[in-house]
Design a protein around this motif. Structure first.
Motif, mmCIF file in Angstrom:
data_model
loop_
_atom_site.group_PDB
_atom_site.id
_atom_site.type_symbol
_atom_site.label_atom_id
_atom_site.label_comp_id
_atom_site.label_asym_id
_atom_site.label_seq_id
_atom_site.Cartn_x
_atom_site.Cartn_y
_atom_site.Cartn_z
ATOM 1 N N ASN A 4 92.581 53.707 -19.914
ATOM 2 C CA ASN A 4 92.002 52.672 -19.298
ATOM 3 C C ASN A 4 91.233 51.608 -20.133
ATOM 4 O OD1 ASN A 4 93.094 53.408 -17.061
ATOM 5 N ND2 ASN A 4 91.176 54.145 -16.172
ATOM 6 N N ASP A 5 90.369 52.471 -21.030
ATOM 7 C CA ASP A 5 89.506 51.757 -22.013
ATOM 8 C C ASP A 5 90.476 50.956 -23.079
ATOM 9 O OD1 ASP A 5 87.190 52.625 -20.669
ATOM 10 O OD2 ASP A 5 86.928 54.212 -22.411
ATOM 11 N N ALA A 6 91.644 51.704 -23.433
ATOM 12 C CA ALA A 6 92.481 51.014 -24.593
ATOM 13 C C ALA A 6 92.872 49.671 -23.825
ATOM 14 C CB ALA A 6 93.482 52.102 -24.909
ATOM 15 N N GLN A 7 93.502 49.809 -22.554
ATOM 16 C CA GLN A 7 94.044 48.622 -21.935
ATOM 17 C C GLN A 7 92.904 47.395 -21.872
ATOM 18 O OE1 GLN A 7 97.064 48.755 -21.389
ATOM 19 N NE2 GLN A 7 98.040 50.436 -20.492
ATOM 20 N N ALA A 8 91.871 47.768 -21.632
ATOM 21 C CA ALA A 8 90.633 46.679 -21.206
ATOM 22 C C ALA A 8 90.478 46.019 -22.648
ATOM 23 C CB ALA A 8 89.436 47.279 -20.531
ATOM 24 N N ALA A 9 90.060 46.825 -23.618
ATOM 25 C CA ALA A 9 89.918 46.842 -24.897
ATOM 26 C C ALA A 9 91.203 45.654 -25.695
ATOM 27 C CB ALA A 9 89.995 47.487 -25.933
ATOM 28 N N ALA A 10 92.510 45.843 -25.383
ATOM 29 C CA ALA A 10 93.596 44.926 -25.521
ATOM 30 C C ALA A 10 93.513 43.711 -25.014
ATOM 31 C CB ALA A 10 94.795 45.800 -25.201
ATOM 32 N N VAL A 11 92.990 43.698 -23.704
ATOM 33 C CA VAL A 11 93.103 42.465 -23.024
ATOM 34 C C VAL A 11 91.883 41.506 -23.786
ATOM 35 C CG1 VAL A 11 92.394 41.115 -20.814
ATOM 36 C CG2 VAL A 11 93.903 43.148 -20.869
ATOM 37 N N ARG A 12 90.764 42.320 -23.942
ATOM 38 C CA ARG A 12 89.600 41.516 -24.403
ATOM 39 C C ARG A 12 89.909 40.955 -25.949
ATOM 40 N NH1 ARG A 12 84.496 45.128 -24.842
ATOM 41 N NH2 ARG A 12 83.559 43.339 -25.264
ATOM 42 N N ALA A 13 90.596 41.460 -26.911
ATOM 43 C CA ALA A 13 90.835 41.327 -27.943
ATOM 44 C C ALA A 13 91.918 40.333 -28.094
ATOM 45 C CB ALA A 13 91.431 42.489 -28.899
ATOM 46 N N ALA A 14 92.835 40.193 -27.129
ATOM 47 C CA ALA A 14 93.978 39.092 -27.014
ATOM 48 C C ALA A 14 93.233 37.861 -26.687
ATOM 49 C CB ALA A 14 94.916 39.620 -26.086
ATOM 50 N N PHE A 15 92.313 37.832 -25.686
ATOM 51 C CA PHE A 15 91.460 36.820 -25.229
ATOM 52 C C PHE A 15 90.681 36.165 -26.146
ATOM 53 C CE2 PHE A 15 91.546 37.465 -20.093
ATOM 54 C CZ PHE A 15 93.007 37.657 -20.191
ATOM 55 N N ASP A 16 90.115 36.915 -26.993
ATOM 56 C CA ASP A 16 88.996 36.571 -28.274
ATOM 57 C C ASP A 16 89.933 35.886 -29.242
ATOM 58 O OD1 ASP A 16 87.060 37.540 -26.722
ATOM 59 O OD2 ASP A 16 86.728 39.259 -27.898
#
Length: 307
Positions: free
Chosen positions: A287-299
């Protein structure tokens, strides 16, 4: 690995209605969309808008299809889209999306019009399956006239946003059951011979062959590497049969294959793939990996929107 012949159908002959009915009769409800997903979304309604964009009905079972949006919306803002649970059995795609909403979505208020669809395929979520009730893969069905109602509903939701979508992250998993169940079932359904492949141990991304964004993918890989391990290439330099184009990244033709990541026309698109069966990863890490991927993509998308 040697597997017994798939128990439904005749080798070399595609399934007809009888085989699909037999397959569907064997699917059992194993978890609750209402308890796991709808209840979690209800807990977010105080902070975010929740929009019902469709409803599925399979043999009298109804599933509302929900999108979560931030309240500070403006047509002047670029849209950021997150989709999870296109394949219902890919658990962290659903719960990683919900975790992102709960912990991080408010950080983008006033900067992005964020739309999160945490569970595109609720019937399959409950059966822990890749296909929908019609034995169709929604993630090969995102095209005009699609017979997959999950895909059709999401296409309708996204259609008025096209032209504004800056970034789209589609959250997936690659599991051991891909080789033990889903790929053998696919071969049987289509009347083809099953060719075994290896499951990569770790996180990887799929970029779009028609719109490659290598720096964008690299930024996501670097962020996720702080949370969980990145999948290496196999001895042939591939992941699931596709050549590695950079560490942890392969490419597919999103629109041609009818993939969810191709529906938005966004400049920055990616499909995540987490490996939940790894002895080196926990469900929370996934779950943390998925959330980190979204944040990095948005940033990254925000920092490079004018590139």
């Amino acid at each position: 690995m040697i597997l017994a012949p798939y128990p439904i159908g005749t080798a070399g002959r595609p399934w007809g209605e009888a085989e699909i009915a037999q397959w569907r009769a064997g699917q059992r409800r194993r978890r609750s969309y209402a308890d796991d997903v709808l209840r979690a979304i209800d807990g977010l309604r105080g902070r975010f808008d929740v929009e019902q964009y469709g409803e599925l009905d399979y043999d009298g079972e109804s599933f509302p299809l929900l999108a979560i949006r931030n309240r500070e919306r403006s047509d002047a803002l670029p849209v950021a889209l997150v989709t999870g649970g296109v394949h219902g059995y890919e658990t962290s795609g659903v719960h990683g999306a919900l975790q992102f909403v709960d912990r991080h979505m408010a950080d983008y208020a006033g900067r992005l019009d964020v739309v999160v669809v945490p569970c595109v395929s609720p019937w399959a979520y409950e059966r822990i399956h890749r296909w929908n009730a019609l034995a169709l893969d929604p993630n090969r069905s995102f095209r005009a006239g699609t017979p997959a109602p999950e895909s059709a509903a999401l296409l309708r939701l996204v259609a008025p946003l096209r032209g504004r979508v800056l970034v789209h992250v589609d959250l997936h998993e690659t599991t051991d059951s891909d080789e033990t169940e889903f790929r053998p079932a696919l071969a049987a359904r289509d009347g083809k011979e099953y060719a075994p492949d290896a499951i990569p141990d770790g996180f990887y991304l799929v970029d779009d062959t028609t719109n490659p964004q290598p720096d964008f993918q690299r930024a996501i890989i670097e962020a996720v590497a702080k949370v969980t391990h990145i999948a290496p290439a196999d001895p042939q330099g591939c992941i699931i049969g596709s050549p590695l184009v950079s560490p942890g990244v392969i490419e597919y033709a999103f629109v041609e294959l009818g993939l969810c990541a191709g529906i938005s026309g966004a400049k920055y698109t990616t499909t995540t793939e987490v490996y939940p069966d790894s002895p080196r990863a926990t469900p929370q890490q996934c779950n943390d990996a998925q959330a980190a991927a979204v944040r990095a993509a948005f940033d990254y998308a925000l920092a490079h929107r004018d590139d």
